[in-house]
Design a protein around this motif. Structure first.
Motif, mmCIF file in Angstrom:
data_model
loop_
_atom_site.group_PDB
_atom_site.id
_atom_site.type_symbol
_atom_site.label_atom_id
_atom_site.label_comp_id
_atom_site.label_asym_id
_atom_site.label_seq_id
_atom_site.Cartn_x
_atom_site.Cartn_y
_atom_site.Cartn_z
ATOM 1 N N LEU A 76 -21.550 -10.234 -19.218
ATOM 2 C CA LEU A 76 -20.739 -10.664 -18.073
ATOM 3 C C LEU A 76 -19.275 -10.231 -18.237
ATOM 4 O O LEU A 76 -18.648 -9.752 -17.285
ATOM 5 C CB LEU A 76 -20.819 -12.184 -17.935
ATOM 6 N N LYS A 77 -18.763 -10.398 -19.400
ATOM 7 C CA LYS A 77 -17.371 -10.006 -19.622
ATOM 8 C C LYS A 77 -17.185 -8.513 -19.436
ATOM 9 O O LYS A 77 -16.167 -8.064 -18.889
ATOM 10 C CB LYS A 77 -16.941 -10.410 -21.032
ATOM 11 N N ASP A 78 -18.159 -7.726 -19.878
ATOM 12 C CA ASP A 78 -18.041 -6.276 -19.707
ATOM 13 C C ASP A 78 -18.013 -5.893 -18.228
ATOM 14 O O ASP A 78 -17.225 -5.042 -17.797
ATOM 15 C CB ASP A 78 -19.197 -5.573 -20.427
ATOM 16 N N SER A 79 -18.925 -6.500 -17.451
ATOM 17 C CA SER A 79 -18.962 -6.187 -16.000
ATOM 18 C C SER A 79 -17.707 -6.651 -15.285
ATOM 19 O O SER A 79 -17.187 -5.980 -14.372
ATOM 20 C CB SER A 79 -20.209 -6.817 -15.367
ATOM 21 N N GLN A 80 -17.168 -7.827 -15.661
ATOM 22 C CA GLN A 80 -15.936 -8.327 -15.038
ATOM 23 C C GLN A 80 -14.746 -7.426 -15.363
ATOM 24 O O GLN A 80 -13.866 -7.192 -14.523
ATOM 25 C CB GLN A 80 -15.659 -9.751 -15.519
ATOM 26 N N GLY A 81 -14.673 -6.899 -16.534
ATOM 27 C CA GLY A 81 -13.563 -5.999 -16.883
ATOM 28 C C GLY A 81 -13.590 -4.734 -16.065
ATOM 29 O O GLY A 81 -12.551 -4.237 -15.612
ATOM 30 N N ALA A 82 -14.832 -4.194 -15.885
ATOM 31 C CA ALA A 82 -14.941 -2.975 -15.086
ATOM 32 C C ALA A 82 -14.528 -3.224 -13.640
ATOM 33 O O ALA A 82 -13.836 -2.407 -13.006
ATOM 34 C CB ALA A 82 -16.385 -2.458 -15.163
ATOM 35 N N ARG A 83 -14.969 -4.378 -13.126
ATOM 36 C CA ARG A 83 -14.634 -4.703 -11.733
ATOM 37 C C ARG A 83 -13.117 -4.884 -11.576
ATOM 38 O O ARG A 83 -12.513 -4.452 -10.594
ATOM 39 C CB ARG A 83 -15.356 -5.967 -11.308
ATOM 40 N N ASN A 140 -10.764 -3.497 -13.318
ATOM 41 C CA ASN A 140 -10.100 -2.196 -13.380
ATOM 42 C C ASN A 140 -10.210 -1.457 -12.060
ATOM 43 O O ASN A 140 -9.268 -0.799 -11.589
ATOM 44 C CB ASN A 140 -10.687 -1.365 -14.508
ATOM 45 N N ILE A 141 -11.437 -1.582 -11.478
ATOM 46 C CA ILE A 141 -11.636 -0.922 -10.173
ATOM 47 C C ILE A 141 -10.711 -1.523 -9.112
ATOM 48 O O ILE A 141 -10.073 -0.805 -8.324
ATOM 49 C CB ILE A 141 -13.106 -1.025 -9.742
ATOM 50 N N ASP A 142 -10.592 -2.850 -9.079
ATOM 51 C CA ASP A 142 -9.729 -3.509 -8.083
ATOM 52 C C ASP A 142 -8.268 -3.135 -8.302
ATOM 53 O O ASP A 142 -7.519 -2.879 -7.339
ATOM 54 C CB ASP A 142 -9.894 -5.023 -8.178
ATOM 55 N N ASP A 143 -7.805 -3.092 -9.532
ATOM 56 C CA ASP A 143 -6.421 -2.727 -9.826
ATOM 57 C C ASP A 143 -6.122 -1.307 -9.390
ATOM 58 O O ASP A 143 -5.056 -1.024 -8.822
ATOM 59 C CB ASP A 143 -6.147 -2.887 -11.316
ATOM 60 N N ALA A 144 -7.048 -0.422 -9.657
ATOM 61 C CA ALA A 144 -6.843 0.970 -9.266
ATOM 62 C C ALA A 144 -6.782 1.107 -7.750
ATOM 63 O O ALA A 144 -5.968 1.852 -7.194
ATOM 64 C CB ALA A 144 -7.956 1.834 -9.840
ATOM 65 N N THR A 145 -7.684 0.380 -7.065
ATOM 66 C CA THR A 145 -7.692 0.436 -5.589
ATOM 67 C C THR A 145 -6.368 -0.091 -5.009
ATOM 68 O O THR A 145 -5.776 0.501 -4.082
ATOM 69 C CB THR A 145 -8.863 -0.374 -5.039
ATOM 70 N N ALA A 146 -5.891 -1.254 -5.553
ATOM 71 C CA ALA A 146 -4.639 -1.853 -5.054
ATOM 72 C C ALA A 146 -3.464 -0.927 -5.320
ATOM 73 O O ALA A 146 -2.583 -0.745 -4.463
ATOM 74 C CB ALA A 146 -4.417 -3.204 -5.710
ATOM 75 N N ALA A 147 -3.419 -0.335 -6.496
ATOM 76 C CA ALA A 147 -2.324 0.570 -6.829
ATOM 77 C C ALA A 147 -2.326 1.786 -5.920
ATOM 78 O O ALA A 147 -1.275 2.257 -5.464
ATOM 79 C CB ALA A 147 -2.415 0.987 -8.292
ATOM 80 N N LEU A 148 -3.509 2.302 -5.644
ATOM 81 C CA LEU A 148 -3.601 3.460 -4.756
ATOM 82 C C LEU A 148 -3.120 3.128 -3.355
ATOM 83 O O LEU A 148 -2.381 3.902 -2.730
ATOM 84 C CB LEU A 148 -5.048 3.953 -4.729
ATOM 85 N N ARG A 149 -3.541 1.946 -2.890
ATOM 86 C CA ARG A 149 -3.085 1.543 -1.548
ATOM 87 C C ARG A 149 -1.571 1.363 -1.520
ATOM 88 O O ARG A 149 -0.909 1.742 -0.534
ATOM 89 C CB ARG A 149 -3.778 0.237 -1.163
ATOM 90 N N GLN A 150 -0.962 0.759 -2.531
ATOM 91 C CA GLN A 150 0.478 0.549 -2.568
ATOM 92 C C GLN A 150 1.223 1.874 -2.622
ATOM 93 O O GLN A 150 2.269 2.047 -1.968
ATOM 94 C CB GLN A 150 0.846 -0.312 -3.783
ATOM 95 N N CYS A 151 0.672 2.812 -3.386
ATOM 96 C CA CYS A 151 1.302 4.136 -3.457
ATOM 97 C C CYS A 151 1.271 4.826 -2.102
ATOM 98 O O CYS A 151 2.249 5.443 -1.667
ATOM 99 C CB CYS A 151 0.598 4.993 -4.513
ATOM 100 N N LEU A 152 0.112 4.728 -1.440
ATOM 101 C CA LEU A 152 0.002 5.332 -0.112
ATOM 102 C C LEU A 152 0.997 4.681 0.866
ATOM 103 O O LEU A 152 1.598 5.360 1.703
ATOM 104 C CB LEU A 152 -1.433 5.198 0.404
ATOM 105 N N LYS A 153 1.168 3.376 0.762
ATOM 106 C CA LYS A 153 2.109 2.671 1.644
ATOM 107 C C LYS A 153 3.543 3.112 1.377
ATOM 108 O O LYS A 153 4.320 3.331 2.315
ATOM 109 C CB LYS A 153 1.971 1.170 1.427
ATOM 110 N N VAL A 154 3.896 3.267 0.105
ATOM 111 C CA VAL A 154 5.237 3.710 -0.248
ATOM 112 C C VAL A 154 5.506 5.117 0.292
ATOM 113 O O VAL A 154 6.563 5.404 0.857
ATOM 114 C CB VAL A 154 5.440 3.650 -1.772
ATOM 115 N N LEU A 155 4.503 5.986 0.104
ATOM 116 C CA LEU A 155 4.662 7.356 0.601
ATOM 117 C C LEU A 155 4.776 7.380 2.123
ATOM 118 O O LEU A 155 5.569 8.134 2.693
ATOM 119 C CB LEU A 155 3.483 8.209 0.138
ATOM 120 N N HIS A 156 3.964 6.540 2.778
ATOM 121 C CA HIS A 156 4.010 6.474 4.245
ATOM 122 C C HIS A 156 5.371 5.965 4.725
ATOM 123 O O HIS A 156 5.966 6.508 5.679
ATOM 124 C CB HIS A 156 2.890 5.558 4.739
#
Length: 846
Positions: free
Chosen positions: A139-146, A148-164
């Motif tokens: 369970l801990k392994d799956s939660q860590g992966a999830r 990381n995926i959420d952090d990457a998605t949020a960071a990408l969206r914030q970067c896109l917003k800054v660029l926009h």
């Protein structure tokens, strides 16, 4: 467990204090029982021992024992009570021992069962833990992966917003939406860049934020410069439109003043005019936004907002103020040239200055933190000074007063326009006063030239008019009222003054009217200054020009000219009084003191000088005749006719009376006659007083004949008679004078007595020559001479010694003269007889 407190009853307290009434041991025992509650159960007793109340109640018992020296007894009683209570506690424990033992056994069994259950639970827990460790790891392994995926998605969206947002900022700058771009840039810097600060592109964007702000500042400043340039191109049109609006207001106000003359005390932009204008028209005229022109102030407002948002408002204030000073210098040239034929350069200058100042006032209302009223007023004062410096050098080059009047009209319109926009016009008003002085100097110079020409061309003869139309024109333009009904005037008609007077009256009226026309452009900055300056100008004109030139003409030896100047001076004095009255009646402000013209007294004094000059000329002429008088005081022959010199003198006096002095006022001619005949009588008396050593009877008869001849002339002069017709000796005025009067009366509406002064005006007086009446008082001037001759010719000279007779017949005779003359009359002739003649030269009063 609740604690109970016992309170010592009043009865117990009383029992303790009552020592000696009972056995002390019994009293103490009772008191202790009450304190210790010996009758209560042991539990209550233990509770009563807790707290401070027990000690407070026991303290009085101890104190009593100490006072009664029964401490040992108290200790004994306390020990007895303690033993008693221990016995009771022991009995209580023995009665409940079985129940206590049974409870202890039950608790032991419960403890044994709980230990068994604990062992079972621990075993189960160990088993569960062993089986869930693997699942927990997965369970801990799956939660860590999830995560990381959420952090990457949020960071990408914030970067896109800054660029926009960054792209949007650039787009807003291109679209000139500077304030929105600045707000987005500020939001990007303070909020969104913080969230992507770990990325390299975010650092680059952060470093480019100041650059973008500088770009916005430069772009908005560039737009402001372009806007200011466009405004500079239309400021002349703005000023021209503002001038037109003020001209409309002036016409409306003039119409109201014409309907209500009381409003003449209030100028344009006064509180009364502004209040009445608001009542008539609720629409507000905006020179920057009207049907002819629209000036958009948005670039200036945007620039203020941007610099305020950037925290650089002080920088913008300094830059803008410096830029406006430069714009002002570019607007106002280094020099200006306009002529009598073309003053359009001045008009363009005033239009531009007006438009420039109106834009400045509008910026104050929009952004008072950038353009304060004080800064705009300071710039306005510099403009006023510069305008005055530009106009001053040109004024001396102008040769036509009408040009100065046009300049005044432009400046007056400029002043009233700027005053309506709340600009100070004190400096311009001072310049207008100086311009008023130059204009007045022009008018005085022109008047002096025309008056000097009129004086040179004047014939110094009373005017004879043959036409009613010309007569009415002369009477209306002059301050003169005929002594007969105008409808009954017959022609030819003789007026007392010469033609220089009506011509000068026309010029004087025109002079005053032109000054008032000039003063119409003045505001209420300095009430009364115009009246003061006008009074000074009129006084200088009348005194320094009219009166001075006429006084200079008094040096002439021509008696007819001096007499006519005297009459003219009388009417100029009337004209000065009339002008003084007009200045007070037509004043544009309420005067604290009435206007007084110095010219009134100056003309009166000049008239006295002319009167004295007439006396001098007449007496001088009499002396000339007396200088050729020859009497042989020792003659033996009586003459049958008066002396030739005296005949010539009487002819001269007849001509003087009938022609030269005929138009003088009666009061003046009386003085002249008295002075002349008194001088003649005194001179003739001197003749006989200086006769020599002896006077013969025939010589006395000859002298008496001459005196009778003169007395007859004086007597005839005092008799009533019709005025001689002197039209042959006078110059007839033709229609050419009417043309000159018309040309000099440039404002016909105010040049006639009928329009400006009603017939009953106190300053309009009739001719003061008076009617001829029977007046033989002139003979009194010869009284002394007549009484002296009568005394010498009396057959009884000794009667002079009789006081009563002397006072009645010879009261005016000087006793010393009488003695000297009697001695001469009775002096013996020189032997051998010889003819002795004495030539007497009379005194010359010149």
């Amino acid at each position: 467990m609740a604690t109970s407190t016992t309170t010592l009853s009043p009865t117990a307290s009383a029992s303790i204090t009552a020592v000696g009434s009972e056995d002390p041991s019994d009293v103490m025992m009772n008191h202790l029982q009450e304190v210790l509650l010996l009758n209560s159960d042991p539990v209550s007793l233990l509770n009563s021992f807790e707290g401070d109340d027990f000690l407070e109640q026991l303290a009085p018992v101890v104190e009593d024992a100490l006072n009664s020296q029964a401490v040992d007894l108290l200790v004994e009683r306390l020990a007895t009570i303690t033993a008693q209570k221990e016995t009771e506690v022991q009995e209580l424990c023995n009665s409940n021992q079985q129940e206590y033992t049974r409870a202890v056994q039950q608790l032991a069994r419960v403890k044994q069962n709980s230990e068994q259950m604990r062992s079972s639970v621990l075993g189960i827990n160990q088993s569960i833990q062993q089986s869930g460790r693997a699942l927990n790891k997965m369970l801990k392994d799956s939660q860590g992966a999830r995560s990381n995926i959420d952090d990457a998605t949020a960071a990408l969206r914030q970067c896109l917003k800054v660029l926009h947002m960054t792209n949007q900022v650039y787009e807003m700058i291109e679209q000139k939406k500077y304030f929105q771009a600045l707000k987005s840039l500020d939001d990007l810097q303070k909020n969104h860049l913080q969230e992507v600060a770990q990325f390299e592109f975010a650092q680059r964007i952060r470093h480019s934020v100041p650059v973008m702000k500088d770009t916005i500042k430069e772009d908005v400043h560039t737009d402001l410069s372009v806007w200011l340039q466009s405004v500079q191109e239309v400021v002349p049109q703005i000023g021209m439109i503002a001038f037109s609006a003020t001209e409309v207001r002036r016409r409306k106000w003039k119409a109201k003043v014409d309907k209500d003359p009381q409003l003449r005390f209030y100028k344009l932009n006064s509180a009364v005019e502004l209040a009445m204008e608001q009542d008539d028209d609720d629409e507000h005229f905006d020179p920057l936004d009207n049907a002819h022109i629209k000036v958009d102030l948005t670039p200036f407002y945007d620039c203020v907002l941007i610099y305020t948002a950037l925290g650089s408002l002080d920088e913008f204030r300094e830059q803008y103020a410096y830029g406006r000073v430069q714009d002002k210098d570019q607007l106002l040239p280094k020099s200006i040239a306009f002529t009598d034929d073309d003053i359009s350069p001045l008009e363009n200058l005033l239009h531009s200055a007006c438009g420039f100042a109106i834009v400045e006032r509008a910026t104050v209302r929009m952004a008072y933190k950038v353009r304060t009223a004080e800064s705009v007023d300071a710039l306005w004062e510099l403009m006023c000074q510069r305008i005055a410096d530009l106009i001053d050098p040109v004024l001396p080059t102008l040769q036509n007063p009408e040009t100065l009047l046009r300049v005044r009209t432009l400046l007056g319109l400029f002043i009233q326009t700027m005053e309506s926009f709340e600009f100070s016009v004190v400096r311009l008003h001072s310049f207008m006063l100086s311009l008023f002085g130059k204009y007045s100097d022009f008018l005085k110079e022109r008047f002096a030239q025309e008056f000097s020409q009129s004086v040179m061309e004047d014939d110094y003869m009373p005017m004879v008019i043959n036409q009613r139309e010309l007569w009415e024109q002369v009477v209306n333009i002059s301050w003169y009222q005929a002594d007969v009904d105008p409808d009954k005037v017959t022609f030819p008609c003789v007026l007392p003054f010469s033609q220089v007077y009506p011509l000068s009256c026309a010029e004087l009226r025109n002079f005053v009217n032109q000054h008032y026309n000039f003063a119409d452009e003045f505001t209420e900055q300095n009430p009364g200054q115009i009246e003061s300056r006008l009074r000074t100008s009129v006084d200088e004109l009348l005194v320094d020009v009219v009166c001075a030139i006429l006084i200079k003409r008094l040096k002439s030896s021509n008696r007819e000219e001096i007499v006519q100047i005297f009459i003219n001076l009388e009417y100029f004095e009337i004209a000065a009084s009339a002008i003084e009255h007009t200045l007070n009646e037509t004043a544009t402000v309420h005067l604290a003191e009435p206007i007084k013209l110095r010219a009134v007294t100056e003309f009166a004094q000049a008239r006295k000088n002319a009167e004295q000059r007439i006396f001098e000329l007449i007496n001088s002429k009499i002396d000339d005749f007396l200088e050729i008088a020859e009497y042989d005081w020792e003659t033996t022959v009586e003459n049958s006719a008066p002396s030739s010199y005296l005949v010539d003198m009487v002819r001269f006096l007849e001509t003087l009376v009938n022609q030269t002095l005929v138009h003088l006022p009666k009061s003046i001619t009386s003085f002249l006659y008295f002075d002349a005949f008194d001088h003649l009588a005194t001179s003739m008396l001197d003749l006989i007083l200086h006769a020599g050593r002896r006077i013969s009877k025939p010589a006395l008869h000859n002298f008496n004949r001459d005196v009778h001849y003169v007395e007859s002339f004086v007597y005839e002069l005092g008799q009533p008679k019709s005025k001689p017709s002197s039209s042959a000796a006078l110059t007839t005025v033709t229609a050419s004078l009417g043309n000159r009067l018309t040309s000099r009366s440039r404002n016909p509406s105010v040049t006639s007595n009928a329009s400006s002064n009603p017939p009953e005006d106190p300053v309009l007086v009739r001719h003061r020559s008076g009617d001829d009446t029977d007046d033989n008082s002139l003979l009194t001037t010869f009284t002394e001479l007549r009484q002296t001759i009568d005394l010498l010719m009396s057959p009884n000279i000794e009667e002079y010694n009789n006081t009563e007779v002397r006072m009645r017949k010879y009261g005016r005779v000087n006793p010393q003269n009488a003695i000297a003359l009697v001695e001469k009359l009775h002096a013996a002739p020189i032997a051998p007889p010889s003819r002795s003649r004495m030539l007497y030269r009379g005194r010359n009063n010149n």
